[in-house]
Design a protein around this motif. Structure first.
Motif, PDB file in Angstrom:
ATOM      1  N   ARG A 140       0.823  -1.212   0.000  1.00 16.77           N
ATOM      2  CA  ARG A 140       0.000   0.000   0.000  1.00 16.77           C
ATOM      3  C   ARG A 140       0.858   1.264   0.000  1.00 16.77           C
ATOM      4  O   ARG A 140       0.491   2.274  -0.600  1.00 16.77           O
ATOM      5  N   VAL A 141       2.010   1.208   0.663  1.00 21.63           N
ATOM      6  CA  VAL A 141       2.853   2.390   0.809  1.00 21.63           C
ATOM      7  C   VAL A 141       3.817   2.558  -0.368  1.00 21.63           C
ATOM      8  O   VAL A 141       4.124   3.681  -0.790  1.00 21.63           O
ATOM      9  N   ALA A 142       4.308   1.440  -0.914  1.00 23.54           N
ATOM     10  CA  ALA A 142       5.409   1.475  -1.871  1.00 23.54           C
ATOM     11  C   ALA A 142       5.151   2.311  -3.128  1.00 23.54           C
ATOM     12  O   ALA A 142       6.048   3.048  -3.550  1.00 23.54           O
ATOM     13  N   PRO A 143       3.985   2.246  -3.776  1.00 28.57           N
ATOM     14  CA  PRO A 143       3.831   2.997  -5.038  1.00 28.57           C
ATOM     15  C   PRO A 143       4.124   4.485  -4.903  1.00 28.57           C
ATOM     16  O   PRO A 143       4.874   5.048  -5.709  1.00 28.57           O
ATOM     17  N   LEU A 144       3.548   5.130  -3.898  1.00 33.54           N
ATOM     18  CA  LEU A 144       3.800   6.557  -3.721  1.00 33.54           C
ATOM     19  C   LEU A 144       5.199   6.804  -3.189  1.00 33.54           C
ATOM     20  O   LEU A 144       5.879   7.763  -3.603  1.00 33.54           O
ATOM     21  N   LEU A 192      15.436   1.594  -6.149  1.00 29.53           N
ATOM     22  CA  LEU A 192      14.022   1.395  -5.826  1.00 29.53           C
ATOM     23  C   LEU A 192      13.662  -0.088  -5.803  1.00 29.53           C
ATOM     24  O   LEU A 192      12.885  -0.539  -4.946  1.00 29.53           O
ATOM     25  N   ALA A 193      14.213  -0.847  -6.741  1.00 30.34           N
ATOM     26  CA  ALA A 193      13.969  -2.287  -6.740  1.00 30.34           C
ATOM     27  C   ALA A 193      14.516  -2.925  -5.471  1.00 30.34           C
ATOM     28  O   ALA A 193      13.898  -3.838  -4.893  1.00 30.34           O
ATOM     29  N   GLY A 194      15.662  -2.434  -5.008  1.00 36.61           N
ATOM     30  CA  GLY A 194      16.212  -2.944  -3.759  1.00 36.61           C
ATOM     31  C   GLY A 194      15.305  -2.648  -2.568  1.00 36.61           C
ATOM     32  O   GLY A 194      15.122  -3.494  -1.689  1.00 36.61           O
ATOM     33  N   PHE A 195      14.708  -1.457  -2.546  1.00 34.18           N
ATOM     34  CA  PHE A 195      13.770  -1.122  -1.476  1.00 34.18           C
ATOM     35  C   PHE A 195      12.552  -2.040  -1.505  1.00 34.18           C
ATOM     36  O   PHE A 195      12.050  -2.464  -0.453  1.00 34.18           O
ATOM     37  N   ASP A 200       9.302  -5.844   1.336  1.00 33.39           N
ATOM     38  CA  ASP A 200       8.428  -7.026   1.253  1.00 33.39           C
ATOM     39  C   ASP A 200       8.896  -7.872   0.087  1.00 33.39           C
ATOM     40  O   ASP A 200       8.651  -7.539  -1.081  1.00 33.39           O
ATOM     41  N   SER A 201       9.577  -8.966   0.389  1.00 37.95           N
ATOM     42  CA  SER A 201      10.149  -9.806  -0.669  1.00 37.95           C
ATOM     43  C   SER A 201       9.085 -10.491  -1.511  1.00 37.95           C
ATOM     44  O   SER A 201       9.391 -11.003  -2.590  1.00 37.95           O
ATOM     45  N   SER A 202       7.831 -10.502  -1.040  1.00 41.62           N
ATOM     46  CA  SER A 202       6.771 -11.140  -1.820  1.00 41.62           C
ATOM     47  C   SER A 202       6.193 -10.229  -2.895  1.00 41.62           C
ATOM     48  O   SER A 202       5.426 -10.679  -3.744  1.00 41.62           O
ATOM     49  N   LEU A 203       6.546  -8.948  -2.861  1.00 39.68           N
ATOM     50  CA  LEU A 203       6.031  -8.024  -3.876  1.00 39.68           C
ATOM     51  C   LEU A 203       6.606  -8.391  -5.243  1.00 39.68           C
ATOM     52  O   LEU A 203       7.796  -8.713  -5.360  1.00 39.68           O
ATOM     53  N   PRO A 204       5.787  -8.347  -6.293  1.00 41.03           N
ATOM     54  CA  PRO A 204       6.272  -8.727  -7.624  1.00 41.03           C
ATOM     55  C   PRO A 204       7.294  -7.733  -8.150  1.00 41.03           C
ATOM     56  O   PRO A 204       7.168  -6.526  -7.956  1.00 41.03           O
ATOM     57  N   SER A 280      -1.243  -0.613  -9.627  1.00 47.03           N
ATOM     58  CA  SER A 280      -1.946  -1.630 -10.418  1.00 47.03           C
ATOM     59  C   SER A 280      -1.010  -2.753 -10.838  1.00 47.03           C
ATOM     60  O   SER A 280      -1.367  -3.940 -10.758  1.00 47.03           O
ATOM     61  N   LEU A 281       0.194  -2.407 -11.278  1.00 48.55           N
ATOM     62  CA  LEU A 281       1.139  -3.432 -11.718  1.00 48.55           C
ATOM     63  C   LEU A 281       1.570  -4.319 -10.556  1.00 48.55           C
ATOM     64  O   LEU A 281       1.673  -5.545 -10.691  1.00 48.55           O
ATOM     65  N   MET A 282       1.820  -3.713  -9.397  1.00 48.44           N
ATOM     66  CA  MET A 282       2.283  -4.492  -8.254  1.00 48.44           C
ATOM     67  C   MET A 282       1.200  -5.400  -7.695  1.00 48.44           C
ATOM     68  O   MET A 282       1.497  -6.418  -7.072  1.00 48.44           O
TER      69      MET A 282
END
Length: 334
Positions: A140-144, A192-195, A200-204, A280-282
């Motif tokens: 929920r937080v990551a996109p922004l 950003l990919a590292g973050f 959350d390692s389960s995030l696509p 949406s992508l995530m």
């Protein structure tokens, strides 16, 4: 009586105080003002029911709510399709199922769930909540958050390039600016990919997410480099405060913002296009309209930024004319 030498110092002190007050007013309007005036205004939600008595009850529910919510009466299948397309923030499937989505902005989802649960309880049922594409706290937080970090990281790279050029007394050339844009886009995307993996390692983290992150970072870098090249360090007065707008404005859905903030800030801020597309992508909804919209807007920012960054300036044109082989040179004879 003040001496003439002290008058300029006093005038500058007053000017500095006025500038500080104006900065506080502007930032107050841009940030905390948007949050302090949050209130539902035409929040789109749906009530779904098959034909028959439940459809009559759905029409009764839709007749309430005033201007705070905007009801749509539909079938259960169409209601879920509207939710997938992000045309509504939640659906009440009669008799008592509240359907929300993790791919929708959490601010809108929270308000919609409260309203829909209240409507279900008013009918005498105990609401059951069903979440499509459930999102973790990081999801929920990551996109922004990633959008804001991309902006700050690329802005720092552009500012360093400008300051380095001033230090050596020479503006960076078009090739150097393009190299900086590409390098900043790639390196910031990697960070950003590292973050994402850290939070959350389960995030696509497939090619669609990485590609959208790369487009976002590169577009931000190009736009910032172009404005910094055009305005110099003065561009920081525009680009810096935009970072503060991200959580206050882009983090909300437009139906919760005051109409003035909705029209003046939310409608064009680049963060909302990157954040909602990433969301949406995530959450596994690549066909959502905001993915396509975000890609087009970011691509447009990239093109405009590159044009500003590489377009020859006046000094470059003068150097080109001076180096032309057919240029006529006036020779004075003494």
């Amino acid at each position: 009586m003040p001496t003439p030498s002290r008058r300029p110092a006093g005038a500058f002190a007053l000017l500095a105080a006025v500038a500080g007050a104006l900065a506080a007013v502007v930032l107050g309007f841009l940030t905390f003002g948007a949050q302090a005036t949050v209130a539902p205004d035409g929040l789109p939600i749906a009530v779904a029911a098959p034909p028959g008595p439940l459809r009559t009850a759905a029409n009764g529910i839709a007749s309430h709510g005033g201007g705070q919510v905007s009801w749509r009466v539909t079938s259960p299948e169409q209601g879920r399709k509207l939710l997938e397309d992000k045309e509504v923030y939640g659906v009440l499937e009669l008799p008592s199922t509240v359907v929300v989505s993790g791919a929708v902005n959490p601010a809108g989802t929270q308000i919609a769930q409260q309203v829909l649960s209240g409507a279900a309880q008013a009918l005498g049922g105990t609401p059951k909540v069903e979440t499509l594409h459930p999102a973790s706290a990081a999801g929920r937080v990551a996109p922004l958050a990633l959008s804001a970090l991309a902006w700050v990281g690329c802005l720092a790279a552009g500012a360093v390039l400008i300051l380095a050029g001033r230090r050596i007394g020479r503006e960076a050339g078009a090739a150097a600016r393009c190299a900086q844009i590409v390098a900043a886009g790639v390196l910031v995307t990697g960070a950003l990919a590292g973050f994402l993996k850290l939070w959350d390692s389960s995030l696509p983290l497939g090619w669609d997410v990485l590609g959208f992150l790369l487009l976002t970072s590169t577009a931000f870098a190009a736009l910032q480099t172009g404005l910094l090249r055009l305005l110099g360090v003065r561009a920081m007065a525009i680009l810096g405060p935009l970072y503060l707008v991200a959580p206050a404005v882009a983090g909300q859905v437009p139906e919760l913002l005051n109409p003035a903030y909705r029209a003046v800030l939310w409608s064009w801020t680049p963060f909302r296009f990157s954040a909602e597309g990433l969301r949406s992508l995530m959450q596994g909804v690549p066909a959502a309209p905001d993915v396509t919209t975000g890609a087009w807007v970011l691509a447009g920012l990239l093109v405009v930024g590159l044009a500003l960054a590489v377009w020859p300036g006046r000094s470059a044109l003068q150097e080109t004319e001076a180096d032309a082989p057919d240029r006529v040179v006036q020779v004075g004879v003494h």
